[in-house]
Structure formats: C-alpha cells, structure tokens
Design an enzyme around this catalytic site. Sequence first.
Site, PDB file in Angstrom:
ATOM      1  N   ASN A  37     114.191 -13.990  41.629  1.00  0.00           N
ATOM      2  CA  ASN A  37     114.007 -12.344  42.466  1.00  0.00           C
ATOM      3  C   ASN A  37     115.463 -12.422  43.822  1.00  0.00           C
ATOM      4  OD1 ASN A  37     113.012 -10.276  43.141  1.00  0.00           O
ATOM      5  ND2 ASN A  37     111.107 -10.393  43.487  1.00  0.00           N
ATOM      6  N   HIS A 122      95.657  -9.611  43.251  1.00  0.00           N
ATOM      7  CA  HIS A 122      96.339  -9.140  44.699  1.00  0.00           C
ATOM      8  C   HIS A 122      95.519  -7.569  44.969  1.00  0.00           C
ATOM      9  CE1 HIS A 122     100.442 -11.153  44.800  1.00  0.00           C
ATOM     10  NE2 HIS A 122     100.077 -12.198  43.990  1.00  0.00           N
ATOM     11  N   ARG A 147      93.261 -12.346  46.288  1.00  0.00           N
ATOM     12  CA  ARG A 147      94.019 -13.258  46.810  1.00  0.00           C
ATOM     13  C   ARG A 147      93.935 -10.899  47.580  1.00  0.00           C
ATOM     14  NH1 ARG A 147     100.650 -13.277  47.834  1.00  0.00           N
ATOM     15  NH2 ARG A 147     100.567 -10.805  48.181  1.00  0.00           N
ATOM     16  N   TYR A 159     103.887  -8.613  54.952  1.00  0.00           N
ATOM     17  CA  TYR A 159     103.701  -9.415  53.681  1.00  0.00           C
ATOM     18  C   TYR A 159     102.843  -8.986  53.192  1.00  0.00           C
ATOM     19  CZ  TYR A 159     103.273 -11.986  50.034  1.00  0.00           C
ATOM     20  OH  TYR A 159     102.816 -12.285  48.749  1.00  0.00           O
ATOM     21  N   ASP A 210      97.688 -16.046  51.566  1.00  0.00           N
ATOM     22  CA  ASP A 210      98.755 -16.163  51.383  1.00  0.00           C
ATOM     23  C   ASP A 210      99.654 -16.195  53.176  1.00  0.00           C
ATOM     24  OD1 ASP A 210     101.647 -17.001  50.864  1.00  0.00           O
ATOM     25  OD2 ASP A 210     102.121 -16.090  49.483  1.00  0.00           O
ATOM     26  N   HIS A 212     102.478 -17.242  53.375  1.00  0.00           N
ATOM     27  CA  HIS A 212     104.215 -16.276  53.440  1.00  0.00           C
ATOM     28  C   HIS A 212     104.671 -17.889  54.818  1.00  0.00           C
ATOM     29  CE1 HIS A 212     107.122 -14.426  50.650  1.00  0.00           C
ATOM     30  NE2 HIS A 212     106.221 -14.798  49.809  1.00  0.00           N
ATOM     31  N   GLU A 236      97.397 -20.226  51.229  1.00  0.00           N
ATOM     32  CA  GLU A 236      98.961 -20.505  51.234  1.00  0.00           C
ATOM     33  C   GLU A 236     100.470 -20.682  51.708  1.00  0.00           C
ATOM     34  OE1 GLU A 236      99.483 -18.160  46.976  1.00  0.00           O
ATOM     35  OE2 GLU A 236     101.443 -17.934  47.329  1.00  0.00           O
ATOM     36  N   GLU A 262     105.264 -22.467  45.548  1.00  0.00           N
ATOM     37  CA  GLU A 262     106.152 -21.266  44.497  1.00  0.00           C
ATOM     38  C   GLU A 262     107.364 -21.814  44.691  1.00  0.00           C
ATOM     39  OE1 GLU A 262     104.367 -17.929  45.970  1.00  0.00           O
ATOM     40  OE2 GLU A 262     105.476 -17.712  46.880  1.00  0.00           O
ATOM     41  N   ARG A 283     101.768 -25.286  43.152  1.00  0.00           N
ATOM     42  CA  ARG A 283     102.105 -23.656  42.808  1.00  0.00           C
ATOM     43  C   ARG A 283     103.262 -23.706  41.979  1.00  0.00           C
ATOM     44  NH1 ARG A 283     100.049 -19.138  43.162  1.00  0.00           N
ATOM     45  NH2 ARG A 283     101.707 -18.405  44.545  1.00  0.00           N
ATOM     46  N   HIS A 312     102.070 -20.251  40.346  1.00  0.00           N
ATOM     47  CA  HIS A 312     103.154 -18.559  41.227  1.00  0.00           C
ATOM     48  C   HIS A 312     102.984 -17.666  39.682  1.00  0.00           C
ATOM     49  CE1 HIS A 312     106.335 -17.002  43.081  1.00  0.00           C
ATOM     50  NE2 HIS A 312     105.427 -16.596  43.442  1.00  0.00           N
ATOM     51  N   ASP A 316     107.751 -11.114  39.669  1.00  0.00           N
ATOM     52  CA  ASP A 316     109.267 -11.528  39.714  1.00  0.00           C
ATOM     53  C   ASP A 316     109.450 -11.919  38.452  1.00  0.00           C
ATOM     54  OD1 ASP A 316     108.010 -12.224  41.884  1.00  0.00           O
ATOM     55  OD2 ASP A 316     109.382 -14.040  42.385  1.00  0.00           O
ATOM     56  N   GLU A 339      98.184 -17.836  38.607  1.00  0.00           N
ATOM     57  CA  GLU A 339      98.318 -16.466  39.631  1.00  0.00           C
ATOM     58  C   GLU A 339      98.291 -15.064  38.392  1.00  0.00           C
ATOM     59  OE1 GLU A 339     101.644 -16.304  42.846  1.00  0.00           O
ATOM     60  OE2 GLU A 339     100.980 -14.378  43.636  1.00  0.00           O
ATOM     61  N   TRP A 402     110.562 -14.759  55.755  1.00  0.00           N
ATOM     62  CA  TRP A 402     109.713 -13.597  55.596  1.00  0.00           C
ATOM     63  C   TRP A 402     108.848 -13.823  54.311  1.00  0.00           C
ATOM     64  CZ3 TRP A 402     109.036 -12.312  49.817  1.00  0.00           C
ATOM     65  CH2 TRP A 402     108.593 -10.945  50.048  1.00  0.00           C
TER      66      TRP A 402
HETATM   67  C1  CS2 Z   1     103.649 -14.033  46.710  1.00  0.00           C
HETATM   68  C2  CS2 Z   1     104.946 -13.625  45.640  1.00  0.00           C
HETATM   69  O1  CS2 Z   1     102.683 -14.019  44.599  1.00  0.00           O
HETATM   70  C3  CS2 Z   1     102.971 -14.623  45.828  1.00  0.00           C
HETATM   71  O2  CS2 Z   1     102.420 -15.650  46.321  1.00  0.00           O
HETATM   72  O3  CS2 Z   1     104.514 -15.631  47.828  1.00  0.00           O
HETATM   73  O4  CS2 Z   1     104.348 -11.990  45.669  1.00  0.00           O
HETATM   74  C4  CS2 Z   1     106.660 -13.953  46.483  1.00  0.00           C
HETATM   75  O5  CS2 Z   1     106.866 -13.815  47.258  1.00  0.00           O
HETATM   76  C5  CS2 Z   1     107.401 -13.109  45.682  1.00  0.00           C
HETATM   77  O6  CS2 Z   1     106.863 -14.294  43.993  1.00  0.00           O
HETATM   78  C6  CS2 Z   1     109.300 -13.770  45.505  1.00  0.00           C
HETATM   79  O7  CS2 Z   1     109.745 -13.306  45.001  1.00  0.00           O
HETATM   80 MG    MG Z   2     103.371 -16.573  47.907  1.00  0.00          MG
END
Ligand code: CS2
Ligand code: MG
EC number: 4.2.1.8
Length: 402
Positions: A37, A122, A147, A159, A210, A212, A236, A262, A283, A312, A316, A339, A402
């Site tokens: 991605n 999600h 989630r 996020y 998450d 993140h 996560e 991930e 993950r 994961h 993407d 996921e 991020w």
């Molecule tokens: C994330 C994703 O799915 C997840 O847990 O952390 O949304 C991640 O941000 C994206 O795969 C980034 O490309």
């Molecule tokens: Mg994640």
Amino acid sequence: MKITSAKVIVTCPGRNFVTLKIMTDQGVYGIGDATMNGREKAVVSYLEDHVIPCLIGMDPRRIEDIWQYLYKGAYWRRGPVTMRAIAAVDVALWDIKAKMANMPLYQLLGGRSRDGVMVYGHANGSDIAETVDAVGQYIDMGYKAIRAQTGVPGIKDAYGVGRGKLYYEPADAALPSVTGWDTRKALNYVPKMFDKLREVYGFDHHLLHDGHHRYTPQEAANLGKMLEPYQLFWLEDCTPAENQEAFKLVRQHTVTPLAVGEIFNTIWDAKDLIQNQLIDYIRCTIVSAGGVTHLRRIADFAALYQIRTGSHGATDLSPVTMGTALHFDTWVPNFGIQEYMRHTEETDAVFPHDYHFERGELFCGETPGHGVDIDEELAAKYPYKPAYLPVARLEDGTMWSW
Ligand code: CS2
Ligand code: MG
C-alpha cells in the site's frame, strides 16, 4: 515442467493492486499478490526487473528451492519489498502445485482443521455513539468478532475512522494527507467507548482494538490495564515493535491479550516476541511475510508457545491474499482469527474467487488451487492511481507514527 513466462498486472478497481501471474509449459498458471500500500511500484520493478528474468525456465514444482533462491540468492535479505515479491512468487507456485494436484490448497497443506474461519470486521464512527451503532450493525450481520475504533474529540482524523458504513480505506490521497494524534485524549476516550459497548451489547461478542503503533510502552501498558474490565479479544499494535523488548513492559502490567505483526516481513521480526511469550496473536500474513512457505514457519514457531494466528486482512491485501490466507487458516492448527475488511464490488469483480462469508465466518472453496483468479480484461480498465497512506503529526507539528 518449466516456467515459460510471468507478468505483473497493476490495476486500481477502487484501490491499487499488484498481481503476479506465472505461466508454465503445461498450460497451468498461478496467481500471487504483491501489493504494498502506497509503495506499489517498488514491488513491480523488483519483480519485473529482478525476479521474473531469473524464474524463466525454472521448475515451478520446486517451491522451497525457488523461495530459498530468491531469499538467499538476492544477498539483500528481508524487507517489505523483497518479501512481497517472494510472497507473490511463492503463492503463484502453490496455486500451480495445487491445481496440478487437482486439490484445494488447504488439502496440500495438511487438510482441514476447522469448517469455517472466524473473522472480525471493522466498526467505526466519528464518536462513541456512532461506533456503538456500527458495532450493532456488525452484530446484525452475524459477526462474532468486531474491531471498534472511534474518532476522538480534538484529534484530526483519528486512525480507523472510515467514510462509508462497510468500507474503510486509509490510502486516500495522491500525496499523504496529514492527520493528528494526541495520546492523552485517546487514553481518556477509548476506554469509555468499550465501557459503552459492553453496557449496550454485553460480553457475548469478541471486541478488538488497534492502537496502530501510537503509544509508548508505558502508555500501552496503561491502556491495556484500563481495558481489562472489557475483556478484549486483543489490543493490536499497542506500541511500535522494531524493539521487540518493548513489549516486556506492556506484558508485565496487563493481561489484555496483545497482537502484533501486520508490518513484519520475516520470522526474525517476531522471534523475541514469540519466544519470550510477549504476545498472544501473530498478525503476519501471506503477502507481507514471504508467502505460504514462510508464514507456515512463523505459525509453527508460534505454536510452540501457544501463540495463535490473527492474519492481517485489510483492503490493501488483495482477494488473492485473502483467498490464500483462508486456505492457510483452514489448515493451521493454532488458528486464532482472521481480519476481514470487505473489498468493493469492483475489486471482487476483477478477482473472481470462491470464498464466502456466512454467520461471522469465511469459508474457502474447493476449487483446485487457492481459488482466486484475475480478470485481465477488466483489470485493464482500471489504471494505476497514486494513493498514499496518511501521515500523523502531534499538535505542535512533531511527526508521529501513523
Ligand atoms: C490496519 C490497516 O487492518 C489493520 O489492522 O492496521 O488498516 C493498515 O493501516 C493498512 O493495512 C495499511 O495499509
Ligand atoms: Mg492494524
């Protein structure tokens, strides 16, 4: 048997995907996902300029040897570009082998360990009330695990907050958009969301969250502790994991289950986390961690420590990765959860597949191979469109994860 040609297909049916197709002298072909991605073209070049020329003439049945050739033979090991290119080749070769054997991939891996694969979706909203509604919608759709992410007052584009109901796509701009972050505000707000969710829906569903990569180990430990009453399935990426030892502090202070991986590319990224039993779920998935061949090593190693998989599965990761992951999940003894972020209808049409969702689970099909194809004519109608993931800055402008 010989590989006669291979090509890379780049398509953007709503988002960018990079797909490798390997052809053989027996008419059987295999498909692999190579999407990274926001950095797609780096993998395209790695495959076209440096991998495909070496593959021509090789015996596609020698999956392990080709994996080692691409890993050890490059001299430059690991990393997200290399390991995605290797994954794409590996998955295409497993697809070919399973087609030749006239078996669905999970049969080649060792057969079925379960009927369906529990997935999590999600749910998100711009505030707690919206997220509570969104979780309700997932429960109504039959999900057993959800989630939950929420916007946080005072944080710009926190996020995990999507635009539509079912779809969340973070890579949204031709250049990275700037989002905000404030740990204090998040630590104040996130536990309140889970308090509300448990109050409204009780404890029958699995809830996940998450972080993140946003929190320091101490802040992550604090968050994990505050979330304990709500019995999460997992927390996560609570802290960045380049330093695997960082998880010791989190682990010492909370029994909230931890998931990470991930963005890991090899078993080495997870070695200390696994052998020191600092996490509960790993993950890594097919496309980012070297394909079926390498993910199997990671899962087997994790099993020694009762750590389960939780691959994961964001948008993407193309349907090719999702399909392959479902065969893997159907076999892997230490499966935890998968996921599942839904792809758009355009994406699903470009990648015809035989997996399906039912009552909170995904089921892989019985088609020989991994069960996912690419409609090249349709793919050609969606040219590549630059799309970046956002960046995050603190209020004073400092760059953050991020
Ligand atoms: C994330 C994703 O799915 C997840 O847990 O952390 O949304 C991640 O941000 C994206 O795969 C980034 O490309
Ligand atoms: Mg994640």
